[in-house]
Design a protein around this motif. Structure first.
Motif, PDB file in Angstrom:
ATOM      1  N   GLU A  46       0.826  -1.209   0.000  1.00 57.68           N
ATOM      2  CA  GLU A  46       0.000   0.000   0.000  1.00 57.68           C
ATOM      3  C   GLU A  46       0.859   1.257   0.000  1.00 57.68           C
ATOM      4  OE1 GLU A  46      -2.597  -0.530   3.345  1.00 57.68           O
ATOM      5  OE2 GLU A  46      -3.910  -1.886   2.230  1.00 57.68           O
ATOM      6  N   SER A  47       1.952   1.229   0.730  1.00 60.62           N
ATOM      7  CA  SER A  47       2.859   2.370   0.766  1.00 60.62           C
ATOM      8  C   SER A  47       3.490   2.615  -0.605  1.00 60.62           C
ATOM      9  CB  SER A  47       3.948   2.126   1.813  1.00 60.62           C
ATOM     10  OG  SER A  47       4.890   3.157   1.801  1.00 60.62           O
ATOM     11  N   LEU A  48       3.930   1.538  -1.259  1.00 62.16           N
ATOM     12  CA  LEU A  48       4.522   1.682  -2.592  1.00 62.16           C
ATOM     13  C   LEU A  48       3.494   2.193  -3.598  1.00 62.16           C
ATOM     14  CD1 LEU A  48       6.772  -1.499  -2.885  1.00 62.16           C
ATOM     15  CD2 LEU A  48       7.534   0.885  -2.897  1.00 62.16           C
ATOM     16  N   ARG A  52       3.814   5.574  -5.665  1.00 68.73           N
ATOM     17  CA  ARG A  52       3.769   5.541  -7.125  1.00 68.73           C
ATOM     18  C   ARG A  52       2.713   6.516  -7.656  1.00 68.73           C
ATOM     19  NH1 ARG A  52       2.264  -0.033  -9.951  1.00 68.73           N
ATOM     20  NH2 ARG A  52       0.363   0.422  -8.806  1.00 68.73           N
ATOM     21  N   THR A  53       1.572   6.530  -7.020  1.00 67.08           N
ATOM     22  CA  THR A  53       0.497   7.429  -7.434  1.00 67.08           C
ATOM     23  C   THR A  53       0.920   8.888  -7.289  1.00 67.08           C
ATOM     24  OG1 THR A  53      -1.181   5.811  -6.821  1.00 67.08           O
ATOM     25  CG2 THR A  53      -1.896   8.104  -6.998  1.00 67.08           C
ATOM     26  N   GLN A  54       1.508   9.209  -6.149  1.00 61.91           N
ATOM     27  CA  GLN A  54       1.951  10.583  -5.904  1.00 61.91           C
ATOM     28  C   GLN A  54       3.029  10.995  -6.895  1.00 61.91           C
ATOM     29  OE1 GLN A  54       0.693  12.902  -3.946  1.00 61.91           O
ATOM     30  NE2 GLN A  54       2.230  14.366  -4.630  1.00 61.91           N
ATOM     31  N   ARG A  55       3.992  10.117  -7.097  1.00 57.84           N
ATOM     32  CA  ARG A  55       5.096  10.439  -7.999  1.00 57.84           C
ATOM     33  C   ARG A  55       4.609  10.563  -9.439  1.00 57.84           C
ATOM     34  NH1 ARG A  55       9.342  13.346  -8.713  1.00 57.84           N
ATOM     35  NH2 ARG A  55      11.023  12.325  -9.809  1.00 57.84           N
ATOM     36  N   SER A  56       3.641   9.742  -9.827  1.00 60.99           N
ATOM     37  CA  SER A  56       3.083   9.830 -11.178  1.00 60.99           C
ATOM     38  C   SER A  56       2.443  11.190 -11.412  1.00 60.99           C
ATOM     39  CB  SER A  56       2.052   8.729 -11.404  1.00 60.99           C
ATOM     40  OG  SER A  56       2.679   7.481 -11.427  1.00 60.99           O
ATOM     41  N   LYS A  57       1.780  11.705 -10.399  1.00 63.84           N
ATOM     42  CA  LYS A  57       1.186  13.039 -10.506  1.00 63.84           C
ATOM     43  C   LYS A  57       2.274  14.105 -10.650  1.00 63.84           C
ATOM     44  CE  LYS A  57      -2.976  11.887  -7.952  1.00 63.84           C
ATOM     45  NZ  LYS A  57      -3.735  12.091  -6.707  1.00 63.84           N
ATOM     46  N   GLU A  58       3.374  13.926  -9.921  1.00 65.40           N
ATOM     47  CA  GLU A  58       4.480  14.887  -9.983  1.00 65.40           C
ATOM     48  C   GLU A  58       5.179  14.839 -11.343  1.00 65.40           C
ATOM     49  OE1 GLU A  58       6.945  13.747  -6.696  1.00 65.40           O
ATOM     50  OE2 GLU A  58       5.537  14.513  -5.208  1.00 65.40           O
ATOM     51  N   ILE A  59       5.259  13.650 -11.925  1.00 66.82           N
ATOM     52  CA  ILE A  59       5.951  13.492 -13.211  1.00 66.82           C
ATOM     53  C   ILE A  59       5.280  14.328 -14.292  1.00 66.82           C
ATOM     54  CG2 ILE A  59       6.394  11.829 -15.086  1.00 66.82           C
ATOM     55  CD1 ILE A  59       7.039   9.761 -12.916  1.00 66.82           C
TER      56      ILE A  59
END
Length: 90
Positions: A46-48, A52-59
């Motif tokens: 769940e943490s990963l 991943r979701t947060q980083r995808s938004k940042e990308i």
């Protein structure tokens, strides 16, 4: 069938009662150990996924193509970790 929540909350009582029908207390200990590993794995998964979701938004907001490509490669690695943990749960 016993509820895992009951086994977690009252392992001594469960062991005592199951001993009357021939179930070894070590079976309950093994079950609790496996359950602990499973719950830990789910937490990591769940943490990963959240990362991943947060980083995808940042990308999406990275304008430098090189930085963007590096971030995408990192997210693919996280995706591989997620896949590995999902396989461990099955």
């Amino acid at each position: 069938m016993l509820d895992i929540k009951l086994i977690r909350e009252q392992p001594g009582e469960v062991k005592r009662r199951l001993a009357t029908v021939g179930v070894s207390p070590t079976d309950i200990d093994g079950l609790l150990q496996i359950d602990g590993v499973r719950r830990e794995t789910i937490g990591q998964l769940e943490s990963l996924r959240a990362s991943r979701t947060q980083r995808s938004k940042e990308i999406r907001s990275i304008s430098n193509p090189q930085e963007r490509d590096e971030a995408i490669v990192q997210m693919r690695q996280v995706g591989e970790q997620v896949s590995g943990l999902e396989k461990d749960l099955v």
